[in-house]
Design a protein around this motif. Structure first.
Motif, PDB file in Angstrom:
ATOM      1  N   ALA A 102       8.663   4.699   5.402  1.00 60.03           N
ATOM      2  CA  ALA A 102       7.550   4.476   4.470  1.00 60.03           C
ATOM      3  C   ALA A 102       6.327   3.898   5.180  1.00 60.03           C
ATOM      4  CB  ALA A 102       7.990   3.550   3.335  1.00 60.03           C
ATOM      5  N   ILE A 103       6.541   3.106   6.219  1.00 61.55           N
ATOM      6  CA  ILE A 103       5.411   2.571   6.988  1.00 61.55           C
ATOM      7  C   ILE A 103       4.702   3.703   7.712  1.00 61.55           C
ATOM      8  CG2 ILE A 103       4.783   1.131   8.976  1.00 61.55           C
ATOM      9  CD1 ILE A 103       7.005  -0.824   8.027  1.00 61.55           C
ATOM     10  N   GLY A 104       5.466   4.610   8.286  1.00 63.67           N
ATOM     11  CA  GLY A 104       4.898   5.785   8.927  1.00 63.67           C
ATOM     12  C   GLY A 104       4.121   5.481  10.194  1.00 63.67           C
ATOM     13  N   PRO A 105       3.568   6.498  10.815  1.00 69.93           N
ATOM     14  CA  PRO A 105       2.875   6.333  12.094  1.00 69.93           C
ATOM     15  C   PRO A 105       1.535   5.608  11.986  1.00 69.93           C
ATOM     16  CG  PRO A 105       2.706   8.608  11.353  1.00 69.93           C
ATOM     17  CD  PRO A 105       3.634   7.898  10.393  1.00 69.93           C
ATOM     18  N   ASP A 106       0.925   5.623  10.805  1.00 68.51           N
ATOM     19  CA  ASP A 106      -0.399   5.015  10.649  1.00 68.51           C
ATOM     20  C   ASP A 106      -0.368   3.643   9.994  1.00 68.51           C
ATOM     21  OD1 ASP A 106      -1.611   7.317  11.747  1.00 68.51           O
ATOM     22  OD2 ASP A 106      -1.490   8.301   9.787  1.00 68.51           O
ATOM     23  N   GLY A 107       0.801   3.190   9.582  1.00 65.38           N
ATOM     24  CA  GLY A 107       0.908   1.906   8.917  1.00 65.38           C
ATOM     25  C   GLY A 107       0.619   2.005   7.435  1.00 65.38           C
ATOM     26  N   THR A 108       0.821   0.897   6.745  1.00 72.62           N
ATOM     27  CA  THR A 108       0.608   0.845   5.306  1.00 72.62           C
ATOM     28  C   THR A 108       0.437  -0.607   4.887  1.00 72.62           C
ATOM     29  OG1 THR A 108       1.454   1.650   3.183  1.00 72.62           O
ATOM     30  CG2 THR A 108       3.065   0.692   4.692  1.00 72.62           C
ATOM     31  N   THR A 109       0.017  -0.824   3.668  1.00 74.03           N
ATOM     32  CA  THR A 109      -0.068  -2.189   3.148  1.00 74.03           C
ATOM     33  C   THR A 109       1.242  -2.540   2.442  1.00 74.03           C
ATOM     34  OG1 THR A 109      -0.920  -1.522   0.986  1.00 74.03           O
ATOM     35  CG2 THR A 109      -2.551  -1.925   2.749  1.00 74.03           C
ATOM     36  N   ALA A 110       1.441  -3.818   2.183  1.00 76.07           N
ATOM     37  CA  ALA A 110       2.652  -4.246   1.482  1.00 76.07           C
ATOM     38  C   ALA A 110       2.706  -3.647   0.077  1.00 76.07           C
ATOM     39  CB  ALA A 110       2.728  -5.771   1.424  1.00 76.07           C
ATOM     40  N   ALA A 111       1.563  -3.567  -0.589  1.00 74.55           N
ATOM     41  CA  ALA A 111       1.533  -2.984  -1.934  1.00 74.55           C
ATOM     42  C   ALA A 111       1.918  -1.509  -1.904  1.00 74.55           C
ATOM     43  CB  ALA A 111       0.153  -3.160  -2.558  1.00 74.55           C
ATOM     44  N   GLU A 112       1.354  -0.759  -0.945  1.00 73.72           N
ATOM     45  CA  GLU A 112       1.698   0.659  -0.812  1.00 73.72           C
ATOM     46  C   GLU A 112       3.158   0.832  -0.430  1.00 73.72           C
ATOM     47  OE1 GLU A 112      -1.206   1.570   2.140  1.00 73.72           O
ATOM     48  OE2 GLU A 112      -2.756   2.088   0.680  1.00 73.72           O
ATOM     49  N   LEU A 113       3.649  -0.046   0.424  1.00 72.34           N
ATOM     50  CA  LEU A 113       5.050  -0.001   0.837  1.00 72.34           C
ATOM     51  C   LEU A 113       5.954  -0.222  -0.369  1.00 72.34           C
ATOM     52  CD1 LEU A 113       7.053   0.184   3.210  1.00 72.34           C
ATOM     53  CD2 LEU A 113       6.831  -2.298   3.452  1.00 72.34           C
ATOM     54  N   GLY A 114       5.628  -1.203  -1.183  1.00 73.07           N
ATOM     55  CA  GLY A 114       6.414  -1.462  -2.386  1.00 73.07           C
ATOM     56  C   GLY A 114       6.469  -0.258  -3.301  1.00 73.07           C
ATOM     57  N   ARG A 115       5.318   0.388  -3.517  1.00 71.47           N
ATOM     58  CA  ARG A 115       5.288   1.589  -4.375  1.00 71.47           C
ATOM     59  C   ARG A 115       6.152   2.703  -3.781  1.00 71.47           C
ATOM     60  NH1 ARG A 115       0.053  -0.156  -5.197  1.00 71.47           N
ATOM     61  NH2 ARG A 115      -0.845   1.103  -3.534  1.00 71.47           N
ATOM     62  N   ALA A 116       6.044   2.920  -2.479  1.00 71.21           N
ATOM     63  CA  ALA A 116       6.820   3.998  -1.841  1.00 71.21           C
ATOM     64  C   ALA A 116       8.324   3.746  -1.930  1.00 71.21           C
ATOM     65  CB  ALA A 116       6.402   4.145  -0.382  1.00 71.21           C
ATOM     66  N   LEU A 117       8.706   2.472  -1.847  1.00 71.56           N
ATOM     67  CA  LEU A 117      10.137   2.123  -1.850  1.00 71.56           C
ATOM     68  C   LEU A 117      10.685   1.870  -3.247  1.00 71.56           C
ATOM     69  CD1 LEU A 117      10.161  -0.327   1.197  1.00 71.56           C
ATOM     70  CD2 LEU A 117      10.916   2.072   1.155  1.00 71.56           C
ATOM     71  N   GLY A 118       9.806   1.810  -4.239  1.00 73.58           N
ATOM     72  CA  GLY A 118      10.255   1.538  -5.600  1.00 73.58           C
ATOM     73  C   GLY A 118      10.648   0.082  -5.812  1.00 73.58           C
ATOM     74  N   ILE A 119       9.976  -0.815  -5.071  1.00 72.32           N
ATOM     75  CA  ILE A 119      10.237  -2.251  -5.194  1.00 72.32           C
ATOM     76  C   ILE A 119       8.916  -2.971  -5.443  1.00 72.32           C
ATOM     77  CG2 ILE A 119      12.319  -2.184  -3.762  1.00 72.32           C
ATOM     78  CD1 ILE A 119      10.659  -3.251  -1.414  1.00 72.32           C
ATOM     79  N   SER A 120       8.990  -4.240  -5.811  1.00 71.22           N
ATOM     80  CA  SER A 120       7.773  -4.996  -6.071  1.00 71.22           C
ATOM     81  C   SER A 120       7.013  -5.281  -4.774  1.00 71.22           C
ATOM     82  CB  SER A 120       8.109  -6.326  -6.748  1.00 71.22           C
ATOM     83  OG  SER A 120       8.777  -7.184  -5.837  1.00 71.22           O
ATOM     84  N   LYS A 121       5.726  -5.602  -4.924  1.00 72.21           N
ATOM     85  CA  LYS A 121       4.913  -5.982  -3.773  1.00 72.21           C
ATOM     86  C   LYS A 121       5.516  -7.216  -3.104  1.00 72.21           C
ATOM     87  CE  LYS A 121       0.303  -7.586  -2.559  1.00 72.21           C
ATOM     88  NZ  LYS A 121      -1.034  -7.954  -3.050  1.00 72.21           N
TER      89      LYS A 121
END
Length: 145
Positions: free
Chosen positions: A36-55
Motif C-alpha cells: 500500500a505504501i508503494g514506490p512513491d510513498g503515501t500518507t498515513a490517512a491514505e494508507l489507512g484507506r487502502a488497508l481498510g483501517i483507521s488513520k
C-alpha cells in the motif's frame, strides 16, 4: 477452508524464510502495508484507506515499522505540510526477498503437484476471484500493528 490453509501455509513458510534471511520482525500484514505504501510513498490517512483501517491504526503501524527500520517519514516534495511514509532500503530489501521466496515456494508446489495442475488451479482461481487485488486484508482481519 483449503484455500485459506494454502494461503496460510505459503505465508508461514515465507515468514520463516524471511526470518532466516534477516527479517525476523516482519508480520504477514506488513506485506500488505508495504504494498500500500508503494514506490512513491503515501500518507498515513491514505494508507489507512487502502488497508481498510483507521488513520490512527495506520499511524500506529507506521510507528512500529519505523522503529524496525522498514519505513521512514518525510516531507512531501509537493506539499511540505504533508508527511509521506516511504519504504527504506530495508523495506525494499524485504519486498525483493519476499518475491523471490514466493517464487521458490510456487516452484516447490509445481514440483509436488505438477506445473500443469498448478497452472490450472491458478487459472480456476482467476475465474472465481476479482481482477483487482484489494489491500484491505489488515482491516478485514483486524489491526495490523
Amino acid at each position: 477452508m483449503r484455500l485459506f490453509l494454502g494461503f496460510r501455509a505459503l505465508v508461514d513458510e515465507l515468514h520463516a524464510e524471511l526470518a532466516r534471511q534477516g527479517h525476523p520482525d516482519v508480520r504477514p500484514t506488513h506485506g500488505f502495508v508495504f504494498q500500500a505504501i508503494g514506490p512513491d510513498g503515501t500518507t498515513a490517512a491514505e494508507l489507512g484507506r487502502a488497508l481498510g483501517i483507521s488513520k490512527q491504526a495506520a499511524a500506529k503501524t507506521v510507528d512500529s515499522l519505523e522503529r524496525l527500520g522498514y519505513v521512514e517519514r518525510g516531507a512531501d516534495a509537493r506539499d511540505a505540510r504533508r508527511k509521506v511514509v516511504r519504504l527504506t532500503d530495508r523495506g525494499l530489501d524485504c519486498l525483493r526477498r519476499s518475491a523471490r521466496i514466493f517464487d521458490a515456494l510456487r516452484a516447490r508446489w509445481a514440483e509436488e503437484i505438477g506445473e500443469q495442475r498448478l497452472r490450472a488451479l491458478e487459472d480456476d482461481l482467476r475465474k472465481v476471484t476479482p481482477e483487482v487485488f484489494r489491500l484491505d486484508v489488515p482491516g478485514w482481519f483486524g489491526n495490523p500493528a
